[in-house]
Design a protein around this motif. Sequence first.
Motif, short mmCIF file in Angstrom:
data_model
loop_
_atom_site.label_atom_id
_atom_site.label_comp_id
_atom_site.label_asym_id
_atom_site.label_seq_id
_atom_site.Cartn_x
_atom_site.Cartn_y
_atom_site.Cartn_z
N HIS A 1 0.69 15.55 -11.14
CA HIS A 1 -0.19 14.70 -10.00
C HIS A 1 0.55 14.62 -8.85
O HIS A 1 0.44 13.66 -8.18
N GLY A 2 1.60 15.42 -8.50
CA GLY A 2 2.31 15.47 -7.32
C GLY A 2 1.58 15.67 -5.81
O GLY A 2 1.06 16.64 -5.47
N ARG A 3 1.49 14.68 -5.05
CA ARG A 3 0.71 14.95 -3.75
C ARG A 3 1.51 13.82 -3.17
O ARG A 3 1.60 12.53 -3.42
N PRO A 4 1.90 14.00 -1.57
CA PRO A 4 2.41 12.71 -0.86
C PRO A 4 1.26 11.85 -0.51
O PRO A 4 -0.18 11.96 -0.54
N LEU A 5 1.60 10.67 -0.43
CA LEU A 5 0.62 9.32 -0.14
C LEU A 5 -0.12 9.60 1.29
O LEU A 5 -1.14 9.28 1.46
N ASN A 6 0.50 10.10 2.01
CA ASN A 6 0.07 10.05 3.56
C ASN A 6 -0.58 11.49 3.86
O ASN A 6 -0.19 12.57 3.58
N GLY A 7 -1.56 11.31 4.65
CA GLY A 7 -2.32 12.76 5.25
C GLY A 7 -3.76 12.64 4.68
O GLY A 7 -4.19 11.91 4.06
N ASP A 8 -4.61 13.57 5.18
CA ASP A 8 -5.85 13.92 4.64
C ASP A 8 -5.80 14.30 3.34
O ASP A 8 -5.52 15.33 2.90
N ARG A 9 -6.49 13.56 2.46
CA ARG A 9 -6.48 13.62 0.93
C ARG A 9 -7.18 15.09 0.61
O ARG A 9 -6.53 15.61 -0.39
N GLU A 10 -8.30 15.36 1.27
CA GLU A 10 -8.97 16.71 0.80
C GLU A 10 -8.04 17.75 1.33
O GLU A 10 -7.83 18.77 0.25
N GLN A 11 -7.40 17.78 2.31
CA GLN A 11 -6.47 18.99 2.88
C GLN A 11 -5.29 18.99 1.81
O GLN A 11 -4.84 20.04 1.41
N LEU A 12 -4.55 17.78 1.35
CA LEU A 12 -3.63 17.97 0.76
C LEU A 12 -3.79 18.40 -0.69
O LEU A 12 -3.12 19.12 -1.42
N ALA A 13 -5.18 18.26 -1.26
CA ALA A 13 -5.47 18.58 -2.62
C ALA A 13 -5.91 20.09 -2.45
O ALA A 13 -5.54 20.83 -3.23
N ARG A 14 -6.33 20.62 -1.34
CA ARG A 14 -6.71 22.03 -1.21
C ARG A 14 -5.35 22.75 -0.99
O ARG A 14 -5.29 23.79 -1.72
N THR A 15 -4.42 22.16 -0.23
CA THR A 15 -3.05 22.95 -0.01
C THR A 15 -2.48 22.95 -1.54
O THR A 15 -1.92 23.94 -1.95
N LEU A 16 -2.45 21.78 -2.22
CA LEU A 16 -1.87 21.88 -3.77
C LEU A 16 -2.74 22.88 -4.61
O LEU A 16 -1.73 24.02 -5.32
N VAL A 17 -4.06 23.20 -4.52
CA VAL A 17 -4.70 24.18 -5.45
C VAL A 17 -4.24 25.52 -4.81
O VAL A 17 -4.11 26.45 -5.58
N GLN A 18 -4.11 25.83 -3.54
CA GLN A 18 -3.76 27.04 -3.13
C GLN A 18 -2.36 27.44 -3.38
O GLN A 18 -1.89 28.56 -3.36
N SER A 19 -1.48 26.51 -3.63
CA SER A 19 -0.03 26.59 -4.02
C SER A 19 0.13 27.35 -5.37
O SER A 19 1.00 27.69 -5.83
N PHE A 20 -1.06 27.10 -6.23
CA PHE A 20 -1.09 27.45 -7.60
C PHE A 20 -2.06 28.39 -7.93
O PHE A 20 -3.01 27.77 -8.75
N PRO A 21 -2.41 29.41 -7.35
CA PRO A 21 -3.53 30.31 -7.57
C PRO A 21 -3.54 31.01 -9.06
O PRO A 21 -2.42 31.13 -9.39
N ALA A 22 -4.87 31.13 -9.36
CA ALA A 22 -4.95 31.77 -10.76
C ALA A 22 -4.06 33.15 -10.64
O ALA A 22 -4.06 33.59 -9.70
N GLY A 23 -3.38 33.48 -11.84
CA GLY A 23 -2.68 34.56 -12.08
C GLY A 23 -1.17 34.23 -11.49
O GLY A 23 -0.11 35.20 -11.88
N LEU A 24 -0.97 33.30 -10.87
CA LEU A 24 0.67 33.05 -10.45
C LEU A 24 1.56 32.74 -11.61
O LEU A 24 1.06 31.95 -12.57
N ARG A 25 2.50 33.53 -11.58
CA ARG A 25 3.60 32.98 -12.53
C ARG A 25 4.45 31.95 -12.16
O ARG A 25 4.98 31.82 -11.23
N VAL A 26 4.73 30.90 -13.22
CA VAL A 26 5.37 29.65 -12.93
C VAL A 26 6.10 29.38 -13.94
O VAL A 26 6.10 30.13 -15.07
N SER A 27 6.97 28.32 -13.98
CA SER A 27 7.89 27.66 -15.17
C SER A 27 7.03 26.24 -15.31
O SER A 27 6.71 25.82 -14.45
N VAL A 28 7.09 26.07 -16.82
CA VAL A 28 6.24 24.84 -17.21
C VAL A 28 7.54 24.32 -17.86
O VAL A 28 8.38 24.82 -18.46
N ALA A 29 7.59 22.89 -17.85
CA ALA A 29 8.33 22.09 -18.71
C ALA A 29 7.88 21.73 -20.00
O ALA A 29 6.62 21.43 -20.10
N VAL A 30 8.37 22.12 -20.98
CA VAL A 30 7.98 21.85 -22.53
C VAL A 30 8.62 20.99 -23.17
O VAL A 30 9.82 20.70 -23.33
#
Length: 153
Positions: free
Chosen positions: A79-108
């Motif tokens: 749930h990482g998002r900065p407190l300041n800024g346009d909430r909609e734009q911050l959320a959209r940017t976060l979704v765009q940062s993790f598009p379907a198909g992206l290979r990432v690392s997760v903590a298990v």
Amino acid sequence: MPGALFGLLLTLSGGALALWAHRLVRRYSLAQTWRKVPAVILKSELRISADSDGTAFIPEFSYAYTVDGVEYQSSVHTHGRPLNGDREQLARTLVQSFPAGLRVSVAVDPEDPRSAVLDTGVPELWIAVRRLGGVLAAVGVLILLFAAARIDA
């Protein structure tokens, strides 16, 4: 007596709020020490929820990962998002940062491989909510102490 009741309600609600937020912040902190494994983002979308309190923009993710030859899926993220800024734009940017198909690392979680966390950043909002809950609980205790002193006087 109404002051004491208000103080009690403020203490209980502030404490509950702080504990709830603390669970999210603690999960983030613990996940920083967990083993990282490769994963792939399966779904990345923005859910828009409107009610009488306004509109909420909620990033939602799901991902698949494998531990010891067993494949798992999860949707938990930090749930990482900065407190300041346009909430909609911050959320959209976060979704765009993790598009379907992206290979990432997760903590298990080392004790339960079914539990994993996608690190989407420091949960600043929940850190602030935890602090607010603590302040509300402390003010409630002070009101209770003041009310008790008035009864004794």
